[in-house]
Write an enzyme that holds these catalytic residues in place. Structure first.
Site, PDB file in Angstrom:
ATOM      1  N   GLU A 167      46.724  43.105  54.957  1.00 19.47           N
ATOM      2  CA  GLU A 167      46.479  43.698  53.643  1.00 19.47           C
ATOM      3  C   GLU A 167      45.365  43.029  52.823  1.00 19.47           C
ATOM      4  O   GLU A 167      45.619  42.470  51.740  1.00 19.47           O
ATOM      5  CB  GLU A 167      47.774  43.699  52.819  1.00 19.47           C
ATOM      6  N   GLU A 354      54.527  47.424  58.885  1.00 16.99           N
ATOM      7  CA  GLU A 354      55.546  47.135  57.879  1.00 16.99           C
ATOM      8  C   GLU A 354      56.020  48.446  57.276  1.00 16.99           C
ATOM      9  O   GLU A 354      55.205  49.312  56.940  1.00 16.99           O
ATOM     10  CB  GLU A 354      55.001  46.279  56.710  1.00 16.99           C
TER      11      GLU A 354
HETATM   12  C1  FCB Z   1      53.631  43.649  51.758  1.00 19.78           C
HETATM   13  C2  FCB Z   1      53.448  42.267  52.338  1.00 19.78           C
HETATM   14  C3  FCB Z   1      54.713  41.637  52.843  1.00 19.78           C
HETATM   15  C4  FCB Z   1      55.878  41.925  51.931  1.00 19.78           C
HETATM   16  C5  FCB Z   1      55.973  43.401  51.628  1.00 19.78           C
HETATM   17  C6  FCB Z   1      57.143  43.798  50.775  1.00 19.78           C
HETATM   18  O1  FCB Z   1      52.605  43.897  50.847  1.00 19.78           O
HETATM   19  O2  FCB Z   1      52.531  42.313  53.403  1.00 19.78           O
HETATM   20  O3  FCB Z   1      54.480  40.272  53.006  1.00 19.78           O
HETATM   21  O4  FCB Z   1      55.787  41.166  50.794  1.00 19.78           O
HETATM   22  O5  FCB Z   1      54.803  43.844  51.028  1.00 19.78           O
END
Ligand code: FCB
Length: 449
Positions: A167, A354
C-alpha cells in the site's frame, strides 16, 4: 455437493499479517529502531497509547502461530519482514540473527505445507533512514533494493512469491501528507515525491528479485484499491469521483502497468508533482508477475470546493452497514474492482492480499467468539471473488486480513481484524467462529451456499 460455490483447483486460501503488527520483540536480537517504534513511543500518536513493543509476541510464539494456521488448513501465509531486523541501520551491516528468524519461520511454514508470501516493506522503515529524510530521499529507494537482495539471497531458494511494497498510497498520504501514520509528516508536495520514490524502489527491487530468483519466482506489489462512486449523478460529483480514483488508484496502477502517471491528475496536482528522472518510468513499469489487491470498502464522494486539494469529500451511505473502522461493507465493490483491473490493465495474475473487517468481538461465557458479522462479511466477499473468476479474472488466491487480532497502527489494539482472537494479557489465541467457518471453506475449496 452442489450447494457450494467451488473455486478453481489449487486456489490459494491464505491469511495475512505484518511484522510490526504482530512480532513484538522490538529491541531484541540486534533489531534496529524503525519509524513505527519511534512513532508509537511518541505520546499522542496512538489512540490507546499503546505500542508494538510486544504486540502478539509472535517473535517468540511463531511455532504456535504456524500450528494455528495448520489447524485452519491455510495453504499460504503472507507476512512481512522487518527491515530493521535484517539491516538495523537501513543500510550497511547485516544482522545475522534477523535473517535466522525468518529462515526458521520459512522452514516451519514449509514443513506445515504452507506457502510463504513475503512482503518486503509493510511500513516499518529503519529510523536511521528517516533521519536522512526517509522516502523523500531518493537514495532510500536504492537502499531498499540492497535490502531486497540480502533477503532474497538468504530465502530465495525456498520463497517463490515476493511483494515489494504494501500500500504505497497509505505510506505516502497517511504517513507524509496527513501525518496520522509514521513518520508523521504533513506536506503534500513531499508525499507525492515519496510516492514516486516508493514506486522507483519497487521497480529497482523487482529487478533484483527477478535476477536472484529462478523460473518459479514471482514478484508483485500490493496496492490498496477501491472503486469510487459519485454521490449523485451530477457532472460535478462524477468528476470528483474520477479525481478520487485518479489520486488513489490510477496514480499507482498507471505507472506500474502503463509506464506513465495519469495525465489528468498530473495536471490537477500542478506544482506539487514529483521530480521524475529520465529512465524512472521504465524501471517502475518493469513487468511484474502479479498484483496484490487489498480491498476493504468503496468510496462514495461528492464535489466540494472546500474539500482540500481534490475538492471533494466522502459521504455516508444511508442504510449501509459500517464496520468498526467506519468503512462501508460493500462486497459488490470487490467484483467491480477485479473486473476493471482485468479489463483496463491486463494483469497476468491477481491475488486478494488483504480483505477482512473489524468488529467488536467478545469472548462469551462458553469461551468462544461468535463473530457472525465477520463471517458474513467474508462470505459475501468470497462470493464476489468467485463471480469474478467465473467472468475470466485470473484470481489465484485470497488472503484474509488477518490471521489474528493485532496492533492496528494508529488505532492501537482497539480494532480487532483477526479470525483468531488474541487476549493481549495472556497472549492466548482463540479461533473465532469466522475462523472455524474459514477452515471449512478451505477444506471444501468453496463457499457453502
Ligand atoms: C491495511 C494494512 C494492514 C491493516 C489493514 C486493516 O491498510 O495494510 O496492515 O492495517 O489495513
Amino acid at each position: 455437493m452442489a450447494n457450494v460455490a467451488r473455486f478453481p483447483e489449487g486456489f490459494l486460501w491464505g491469511v495475512a499479517t505484518a511484522a510490526y503488527q504482530i512480532e513484538g520483540a522490538w529491541n531484541e536480537d540486534g533489531k534496529g529502531v524503525s519509524i513505527w517504534d519511534t512513532f508509537s513511543h511518541t505520546q499522542g500518536k496512538i489512540a490507546d497509547g499503546s505500542t508494538g513493543d510486544i504486540a502478539c509476541d509472535h517473535y517468540h510464539r511463531w511455532r504456535e502461530d504456524i500450528a494455528l494456521m495448520k489447524e485452519l488448513g491455510v495453504k499460504a501465509y503472507r507476512f512481512s519482514i522487518a527491515w530493521t531486523r535484517i539491516i538495523p541501520q537501513g543500510s550497511g551491516p547485516v544482522n545475522p540473527k534477523g535473517l535466522d528468524f525468518y529462515d526458521r519461520l520459512v522452514d516451519g511454514l514449509l514443513e506445515a505445507g504452507i506457502k510463504p508470501f513475503i512482503t518486503l516493506y509493510h511500513w516499518d522503515l529503519p529510523q536511521a533512514l528517516q533521519d536522512i529524510g526517509g522516502w523523500a530521499n531518493r537514495d532510500v529507494a536504492y537502499y531498499f533494493a540492497d535490502y531486497a537482495a540480502v533477503v532474497a539471497h538468504r530465502l530465495g531458494d525456498r520463497v517463490k512469491h515476493w511483494m515489494t511494497h504494501n500500500e504505497p498510497w497509505v505510506v505516502a498520504w497517511v504517513g507524509y501528507a496527513w501525518g496520522h501514520h509514521a513518520p508523521g509528516i504533513k506536506n503534500t508536495k513531499v508525499a507525492l515525491q515519496v510516492a514516486h520514490h516508493l514506486l522507483l524502489s519497487h521497480g529497482l527491487a523487482v529487478e533484483v528479485l527477478k535476477d536472484l530468483g529462478d523460473a518459479e519466482t514471482k514478484v508483485g506489489i500490493v496496492l490498496n484499491l477501491s472503486p469510487v462512486h459519485p454521490a449523485t449523478e451530477s457532472d460535478e460529483d462524477k468528476a470528483a469521483a474520477h479525481r478520487n480514483d485518479g489520486y488513489h488508484n490510477r496514480w499507482f496502477l498507471d505507472p506500474i502497468f502503463v509506464g506513465s502517471y495519469p495525465a489528468d491528475m498530473w495536471e490537477w496536482f500542478g506544482q506539487l508533482v514529483p521530480e521524475v528522472k529520465p529512465g524512472d518510468m521504465s524501471i517502475i513499469s518493469r513487468r511484474i508477475d502479479f498484483l496484490g489487491v487489498n480491498y476493504y470498502t468503496r468510496s462514495v464522494v461528492k464535489h466540494d470546493p472546500q474539500g482540500g486539494l481534490l475538492q471533494l469529500r466522502g459521504v455516508h451511505v444511508e442504510g449501509s452497514e459500517y464496520t468498526e473502522m467506519g468503512w462501508e461493507v460493500y462486497p459488490d465493490g470487490l467484483y467491480e474492482l477485479l473486473v476493471r483491473l482485468h479489463r483496463d490493465y491486463k494483469i497476468p495474475e491477481i491475488y486478494i492480499t488483504e480483505n477482512g473487517a473489524a468488529f467488536k468481538d467478545e469472548v462469551t461465557p462458553d469461551g468462544k467468539v461468535h463473530d457472525e458479522r465477520r463471517l458474513n462479511y467474508l462470505r459475501e466477499h468470497f462470493l464476489r471473488a468467485h463471480k469474478a473468476i467465473q467472468d475470466g479474472v485470473p484470481l489465484k488466491g485470497y488472503f484474509v486480513w488477518s490471521l489474528m487480532d493485532n496492533f492496528e497502527w494508529a488505532h492501537g489494539y482497539t480494532k480487532r481484524f483477526g479470525i483468531v482472537y488474541v487476549d493481549y494479557e495472556t497472549q492466548k489465541r482463540i479461533i473465532k467462529d469466522s475462523g472455524y467457518w474459514y477452515q471449512k471453506v478451505i477444506a471444501e475449496n468453496g463457499v457453502p451456499l
